[in-house]
Design a protein around this motif. Structure first.
Motif, PDB file in Angstrom:
ATOM      1  N   PHE A  20       1.493   7.722   2.271  1.00 13.90           N
ATOM      2  CA  PHE A  20       1.433   6.280   2.043  1.00 13.90           C
ATOM      3  C   PHE A  20       0.407   5.932   0.969  1.00 13.90           C
ATOM      4  O   PHE A  20       0.687   5.135   0.069  1.00 13.90           O
ATOM      5  CB  PHE A  20       1.098   5.559   3.358  1.00 13.90           C
ATOM      6  CG  PHE A  20       1.004   4.073   3.219  1.00 13.90           C
ATOM      7  CD1 PHE A  20       2.143   3.307   3.119  1.00 13.90           C
ATOM      8  CD2 PHE A  20      -0.229   3.437   3.200  1.00 13.90           C
ATOM      9  CE1 PHE A  20       2.058   1.932   2.991  1.00 13.90           C
ATOM     10  CE2 PHE A  20      -0.325   2.073   3.075  1.00 13.90           C
ATOM     11  CZ  PHE A  20       0.822   1.312   2.974  1.00 13.90           C
ATOM     12  N   VAL A  21      -0.776   6.537   1.045  1.00 18.30           N
ATOM     13  CA  VAL A  21      -1.823   6.266   0.047  1.00 18.30           C
ATOM     14  C   VAL A  21      -1.362   6.733  -1.329  1.00 18.30           C
ATOM     15  O   VAL A  21      -1.568   6.043  -2.329  1.00 18.30           O
ATOM     16  CB  VAL A  21      -3.156   6.923   0.453  1.00 18.30           C
ATOM     17  CG1 VAL A  21      -4.144   6.916  -0.692  1.00 18.30           C
ATOM     18  CG2 VAL A  21      -3.739   6.213   1.655  1.00 18.30           C
ATOM     19  N   ILE A  23       1.717   6.970  -2.492  1.00 17.48           N
ATOM     20  CA  ILE A  23       2.743   6.056  -2.996  1.00 17.48           C
ATOM     21  C   ILE A  23       2.116   4.729  -3.416  1.00 17.48           C
ATOM     22  O   ILE A  23       2.450   4.183  -4.483  1.00 17.48           O
ATOM     23  CB  ILE A  23       3.847   5.847  -1.942  1.00 17.48           C
ATOM     24  CG1 ILE A  23       4.648   7.132  -1.778  1.00 17.48           C
ATOM     25  CG2 ILE A  23       4.761   4.698  -2.318  1.00 17.48           C
ATOM     26  CD1 ILE A  23       5.630   7.109  -0.626  1.00 17.48           C
ATOM     27  N   MET A  24       1.204   4.197  -2.606  1.00 17.84           N
ATOM     28  CA  MET A  24       0.550   2.922  -2.955  1.00 17.84           C
ATOM     29  C   MET A  24      -0.269   3.048  -4.236  1.00 17.84           C
ATOM     30  O   MET A  24      -0.244   2.166  -5.085  1.00 17.84           O
ATOM     31  CB  MET A  24      -0.331   2.438  -1.799  1.00 17.84           C
ATOM     32  CG  MET A  24       0.444   1.993  -0.591  1.00 17.84           C
ATOM     33  SD  MET A  24       1.571   0.634  -0.916  1.00 17.84           S
ATOM     34  CE  MET A  24       0.426  -0.646  -1.338  1.00 17.84           C
ATOM     35  N   TYR A  25      -0.999   4.159  -4.378  1.00 13.00           N
ATOM     36  CA  TYR A  25      -1.805   4.365  -5.577  1.00 13.00           C
ATOM     37  C   TYR A  25      -0.915   4.460  -6.812  1.00 13.00           C
ATOM     38  O   TYR A  25      -1.190   3.833  -7.838  1.00 13.00           O
ATOM     39  CB  TYR A  25      -2.659   5.627  -5.444  1.00 13.00           C
ATOM     40  CG  TYR A  25      -3.472   5.916  -6.677  1.00 13.00           C
ATOM     41  CD1 TYR A  25      -4.662   5.236  -6.915  1.00 13.00           C
ATOM     42  CD2 TYR A  25      -3.043   6.846  -7.616  1.00 13.00           C
ATOM     43  CE1 TYR A  25      -5.406   5.484  -8.051  1.00 13.00           C
ATOM     44  CE2 TYR A  25      -3.771   7.099  -8.750  1.00 13.00           C
ATOM     45  CZ  TYR A  25      -4.950   6.416  -8.961  1.00 13.00           C
ATOM     46  OH  TYR A  25      -5.677   6.663 -10.102  1.00 13.00           O
ATOM     47  N   MET A  27       2.127   3.312  -7.243  1.00 12.19           N
ATOM     48  CA  MET A  27       2.764   2.022  -7.529  1.00 12.19           C
ATOM     49  C   MET A  27       1.777   1.065  -8.178  1.00 12.19           C
ATOM     50  O   MET A  27       2.131   0.346  -9.122  1.00 12.19           O
ATOM     51  CB  MET A  27       3.354   1.422  -6.250  1.00 12.19           C
ATOM     52  CG  MET A  27       4.602   2.121  -5.777  1.00 12.19           C
ATOM     53  SD  MET A  27       5.270   1.467  -4.247  1.00 12.19           S
ATOM     54  CE  MET A  27       5.635  -0.210  -4.699  1.00 12.19           C
ATOM     55  N   ASP A  28       0.541   1.017  -7.666  1.00 12.22           N
ATOM     56  CA  ASP A  28      -0.468   0.155  -8.277  1.00 12.22           C
ATOM     57  C   ASP A  28      -0.766   0.583  -9.709  1.00 12.22           C
ATOM     58  O   ASP A  28      -0.870  -0.247 -10.606  1.00 12.22           O
ATOM     59  CB  ASP A  28      -1.763   0.169  -7.461  1.00 12.22           C
ATOM     60  CG  ASP A  28      -1.678  -0.680  -6.212  1.00 12.22           C
ATOM     61  OD1 ASP A  28      -0.735  -1.495  -6.115  1.00 12.22           O
ATOM     62  OD2 ASP A  28      -2.549  -0.519  -5.340  1.00 12.22           O
ATOM     63  N   GLN A  36      -6.940  -0.361  -6.664  1.00 14.18           N
ATOM     64  CA  GLN A  36      -7.911  -0.920  -5.732  1.00 14.18           C
ATOM     65  C   GLN A  36      -9.038   0.081  -5.519  1.00 14.18           C
ATOM     66  O   GLN A  36      -9.024   1.190  -6.038  1.00 14.18           O
ATOM     67  CB  GLN A  36      -7.223  -1.249  -4.414  1.00 14.18           C
ATOM     68  CG  GLN A  36      -6.102  -2.245  -4.528  1.00 14.18           C
ATOM     69  CD  GLN A  36      -5.378  -2.438  -3.209  1.00 14.18           C
ATOM     70  OE1 GLN A  36      -5.817  -1.986  -2.170  1.00 14.18           O
ATOM     71  NE2 GLN A  36      -4.253  -3.109  -3.268  1.00 14.18           N
ATOM     72  N   TYR A  41      -7.842   1.892  -0.028  1.00 12.49           N
ATOM     73  CA  TYR A  41      -6.750   2.845   0.177  1.00 12.49           C
ATOM     74  C   TYR A  41      -6.946   3.650   1.458  1.00 12.49           C
ATOM     75  O   TYR A  41      -5.986   3.904   2.190  1.00 12.49           O
ATOM     76  CB  TYR A  41      -6.627   3.793  -1.011  1.00 12.49           C
ATOM     77  CG  TYR A  41      -6.005   3.153  -2.231  1.00 12.49           C
ATOM     78  CD1 TYR A  41      -4.726   2.624  -2.188  1.00 12.49           C
ATOM     79  CD2 TYR A  41      -6.699   3.095  -3.422  1.00 12.49           C
ATOM     80  CE1 TYR A  41      -4.157   2.055  -3.303  1.00 12.49           C
ATOM     81  CE2 TYR A  41      -6.137   2.526  -4.545  1.00 12.49           C
ATOM     82  CZ  TYR A  41      -4.856   2.004  -4.479  1.00 12.49           C
ATOM     83  OH  TYR A  41      -4.295   1.438  -5.580  1.00 12.49           O
ATOM     84  N   GLN A  44      -6.087   1.355   4.451  1.00 13.17           N
ATOM     85  CA  GLN A  44      -4.644   1.148   4.562  1.00 13.17           C
ATOM     86  C   GLN A  44      -3.927   2.417   5.019  1.00 13.17           C
ATOM     87  O   GLN A  44      -3.023   2.363   5.860  1.00 13.17           O
ATOM     88  CB  GLN A  44      -4.076   0.697   3.217  1.00 13.17           C
ATOM     89  CG  GLN A  44      -4.510  -0.689   2.816  1.00 13.17           C
ATOM     90  CD  GLN A  44      -4.016  -1.046   1.424  1.00 13.17           C
ATOM     91  OE1 GLN A  44      -3.179  -0.356   0.849  1.00 13.17           O
ATOM     92  NE2 GLN A  44      -4.542  -2.118   0.876  1.00 13.17           N
ATOM     93  N   GLY A  45      -4.314   3.559   4.473  1.00 12.40           N
ATOM     94  CA  GLY A  45      -3.685   4.817   4.854  1.00 12.40           C
ATOM     95  C   GLY A  45      -3.962   5.182   6.300  1.00 12.40           C
ATOM     96  O   GLY A  45      -3.076   5.672   7.008  1.00 12.40           O
TER      97      GLY A  45
END
Length: 94
Positions: A20-21, A23-25, A27-28, A36, A41, A44-45
């Motif tokens: 998840f972290v 993918i979020m990183y 995408m950001d 962020q 991160y 959230q992860g």
């Protein structure tokens, strides 16, 4: 219902959070160009990993038992020689 052991759940939680972290990183970074803070991160992860690795299987196990108890013999179709089962393959035969 399959019972998962705690070792599998913990490994699943950690891997889900890391994925998840990542993918979020990405995408950001790719969409916004700015990322962020590392603490954000990690928070959230951790939250997502715990929810999806431990919370979600627990909830589905409890709710799944409630819904599967409603399924009984009356819901299964009765096949008779007058109405045999029809197998549909998705291909039109001429």
């Amino acid at each position: 219902m399959i019972k998962l052991d705690w070792k599998f759940r913990i490994v699943s939680t950690i891997l889900t959070g890391i994925l998840f972290v990542g993918i979020m990183y990405s995408m950001d970074y790719l969409l916004d160009g700015e990322v962020q803070s590392l603490n954000s991160y990690l928070f959230q992860g951790t939250f997502f990993g715990i929810f999806m690795g431990i919370g979600f299987p627990f909830v589905t196990q409890k709710l799944g038992a409630k819904f599967t108890s409603r399924i009984n013999e009356s819901n299964t179709p009765k096949l008779t020689p007058e109405h045999p089962p029809v197998i549909r393959t998705g291909f039109a035969l001429n």
